[in-house]
Each structure stands twice: as C-alpha cells, then as structure tokens.
Design a protein around this motif. Sequence first.
Motif, short mmCIF file in Angstrom:
data_model
loop_
_atom_site.label_atom_id
_atom_site.label_comp_id
_atom_site.label_asym_id
_atom_site.label_seq_id
_atom_site.Cartn_x
_atom_site.Cartn_y
_atom_site.Cartn_z
N ALA A 139 0.85 -1.25 0.01
CA ALA A 139 -0.05 0.04 -0.01
C ALA A 139 0.77 1.28 -0.02
O ALA A 139 0.63 2.36 -0.69
CB ALA A 139 -1.02 0.10 1.13
N GLU A 140 1.97 1.26 0.71
CA GLU A 140 2.93 2.25 0.95
C GLU A 140 3.58 2.45 -0.43
O GLU A 140 3.72 3.57 -1.09
CB GLU A 140 3.95 2.00 1.83
CG GLU A 140 5.32 2.96 1.60
CD GLU A 140 6.30 2.41 2.59
OE1 GLU A 140 7.10 3.16 3.14
OE2 GLU A 140 6.76 1.04 2.63
N TYR A 141 3.89 1.30 -1.26
CA TYR A 141 4.53 1.33 -2.57
C TYR A 141 3.65 2.22 -3.54
O TYR A 141 4.11 2.78 -4.50
CB TYR A 141 5.13 0.18 -3.00
CG TYR A 141 5.63 -0.07 -4.54
CD1 TYR A 141 6.41 0.36 -4.78
CD2 TYR A 141 4.55 -0.23 -5.50
CE1 TYR A 141 7.00 0.20 -6.03
CE2 TYR A 141 5.06 -0.70 -6.62
CZ TYR A 141 6.33 -0.18 -7.13
OH TYR A 141 6.90 -0.27 -8.40
N SER A 142 2.14 1.89 -3.52
CA SER A 142 1.10 2.30 -4.24
C SER A 142 1.21 3.90 -4.07
O SER A 142 0.94 4.52 -5.37
CB SER A 142 -0.07 1.76 -4.05
OG SER A 142 -0.14 0.26 -4.64
N ARG A 143 1.19 4.17 -2.93
CA ARG A 143 1.31 5.90 -2.51
C ARG A 143 2.56 6.58 -3.38
O ARG A 143 2.29 7.55 -3.81
CB ARG A 143 1.17 6.02 -1.16
CG ARG A 143 -0.10 5.62 -0.59
CD ARG A 143 -0.23 6.23 0.92
NE ARG A 143 0.50 5.48 1.85
CZ ARG A 143 0.38 4.29 2.27
NH1 ARG A 143 -0.82 3.85 2.20
NH2 ARG A 143 1.08 3.86 3.22
N LEU A 144 3.46 5.73 -3.10
CA LEU A 144 4.69 6.56 -3.69
C LEU A 144 4.59 6.30 -5.25
O LEU A 144 5.17 7.61 -5.66
CB LEU A 144 6.00 5.82 -3.21
CG LEU A 144 6.33 5.56 -1.95
CD1 LEU A 144 7.48 4.73 -1.23
CD2 LEU A 144 6.51 7.05 -1.23
N LEU A 145 4.34 5.42 -5.83
CA LEU A 145 4.29 5.42 -7.29
C LEU A 145 3.14 6.47 -7.73
O LEU A 145 3.46 6.96 -8.94
CB LEU A 145 3.44 3.97 -7.54
CG LEU A 145 3.55 3.37 -8.97
CD1 LEU A 145 5.02 3.03 -9.32
CD2 LEU A 145 2.84 2.01 -9.05
N GLU A 146 2.17 6.97 -7.03
CA GLU A 146 1.24 8.08 -7.56
C GLU A 146 2.05 9.45 -7.05
O GLU A 146 1.92 10.31 -7.88
CB GLU A 146 -0.02 7.89 -6.81
CG GLU A 146 -0.98 8.75 -6.96
CD GLU A 146 -2.34 8.63 -6.21
OE1 GLU A 146 -2.67 9.73 -5.71
OE2 GLU A 146 -2.76 7.42 -6.26
N VAL A 147 2.67 9.50 -5.88
CA VAL A 147 3.15 10.70 -5.52
C VAL A 147 4.19 11.44 -6.16
O VAL A 147 4.21 12.53 -6.67
CB VAL A 147 3.42 10.89 -3.97
CG1 VAL A 147 4.15 12.05 -3.41
CG2 VAL A 147 2.05 10.77 -3.34
N TYR A 148 5.16 10.43 -6.41
CA TYR A 148 6.56 11.05 -6.90
C TYR A 148 5.86 11.49 -8.35
O TYR A 148 6.75 12.82 -8.65
CB TYR A 148 7.56 10.04 -7.18
CG TYR A 148 8.53 9.91 -6.05
CD1 TYR A 148 9.43 10.78 -5.71
CD2 TYR A 148 8.34 8.85 -5.10
CE1 TYR A 148 10.36 10.76 -4.59
CE2 TYR A 148 9.16 8.76 -3.85
CZ TYR A 148 9.99 9.83 -3.73
OH TYR A 148 11.01 9.65 -2.61
N PRO A 149 5.57 11.19 -9.43
CA PRO A 149 5.12 11.72 -10.72
C PRO A 149 4.27 12.93 -10.37
O PRO A 149 4.39 14.16 -11.11
CB PRO A 149 4.29 10.61 -11.50
CG PRO A 149 4.89 9.34 -10.78
CD PRO A 149 5.09 9.51 -9.52
N SER A 150 3.34 13.07 -9.58
CA SER A 150 2.51 14.30 -9.12
C SER A 150 3.52 15.31 -8.62
O SER A 150 3.22 16.48 -8.77
CB SER A 150 1.54 13.93 -7.93
OG SER A 150 2.11 14.00 -6.88
N LEU A 151 4.74 15.10 -8.28
CA LEU A 151 5.87 16.23 -7.67
C LEU A 151 6.72 16.63 -8.98
O LEU A 151 7.49 17.11 -8.86
CB LEU A 151 6.34 15.84 -6.36
CG LEU A 151 5.62 15.53 -5.41
CD1 LEU A 151 6.43 15.12 -4.25
CD2 LEU A 151 4.69 16.90 -4.96
#
Length: 176
Positions: A139-151
């Motif tokens: 679940a943590e990995y999924s959040r990171l997969l989304e947030v890094y590109p959003s930044l």
Amino acid sequence: MNRFVVISGCSGGGKSTLLAELGRRGYAVVEEPGRRIVKAEIHSNGTALPWIDPTAFLHRAIAMALADRASVGTPDDWIFFDRSLIDAAVALQHLTGKPELMSIGQLNRYHQRVFLTPPWSKIYVQDQERRHTLDSAMAEYSRLLEVYPSLGYDLSIVPKVGVEERADFILSTLNN
C-alpha cells in the motif's frame, strides 16, 4: 545538475542491499532515516517508533532527511539516498490527512529520476525493525508510485534481478 538520487519503493524490496552494492562500488550512500530512527529508539527504549507513535517517528524521519541533504553539500558524483523526505511526508500525509506536507518535497528537490523497488515477496522479511506486513508495504508502494510523478519526478522501476544487475541498471539509466 542535481546529484541526489533517491532509491525508494516497497519496504523489503531490496533497497538497502542495493545501496550497499552502490557503496561497495565507491558511491556515497545515505542510509534510510527510518531504519536509523528505529535502531536508536529501540536502543534507548524510546517511543518514536512506527508501531508506537508513528507521528513522532515520521516527524523525526523528515528532520533527519533534511539534515542528511544538508550534510552532503554539493557533490561532484552521485549520492544515493535510501528513501527521501518525500517518503516520510507521504506517510505522514496518509496518517494525518494534511496535504500541505507535500510542499516540503517541492522545496527540497532530488534528481529528476527516482528509482522504485517494486514489491518482491521472494525477498520480503519482517524483523525487529520492520514489523509491518507485506500488504501494508505494498500500500505504501502504491502511494509512492502516485506521489512522485505528481511532484514532477520521472520513475524507473528497478527490475527484480540480482543486486549487481540492479546497480548496473541504475547507473546505466543515470549515465544515459
């Protein structure tokens, strides 16, 4: 050019082993803040642990990541970070629901290319410092997969191969 390279991703995905290999090859590496905090808190019977006081733990992780960045100066070669302050901010945002935490990631940039180690059940282990399940790590990995590109970061998923091949992948990606 920004030489601060983040290796992030799934907890238990082989980041620390990968950073050890990059260090063996002569590159500067910065150990994961979370692991350092957990070791110190266990040693001192402290409570800033993810399973006791996750908010205090994550605030310490952000402070340590900022201190790590400041301590390395302006390098001439790659410096590899085992996670980043963005990882801690993402976790704290998930815990508290405060989206303004992500502004810290915009103010403290890393190299444009971020490497993520994917979930890998074959190598995932729980230990005294990693008590969460593989499901929570995913679940943590999924959040990171989304947030890094959003930044504004570009992601490269590190292949599930031997550690030497993983290090080669990262170095060849950076040098192209």
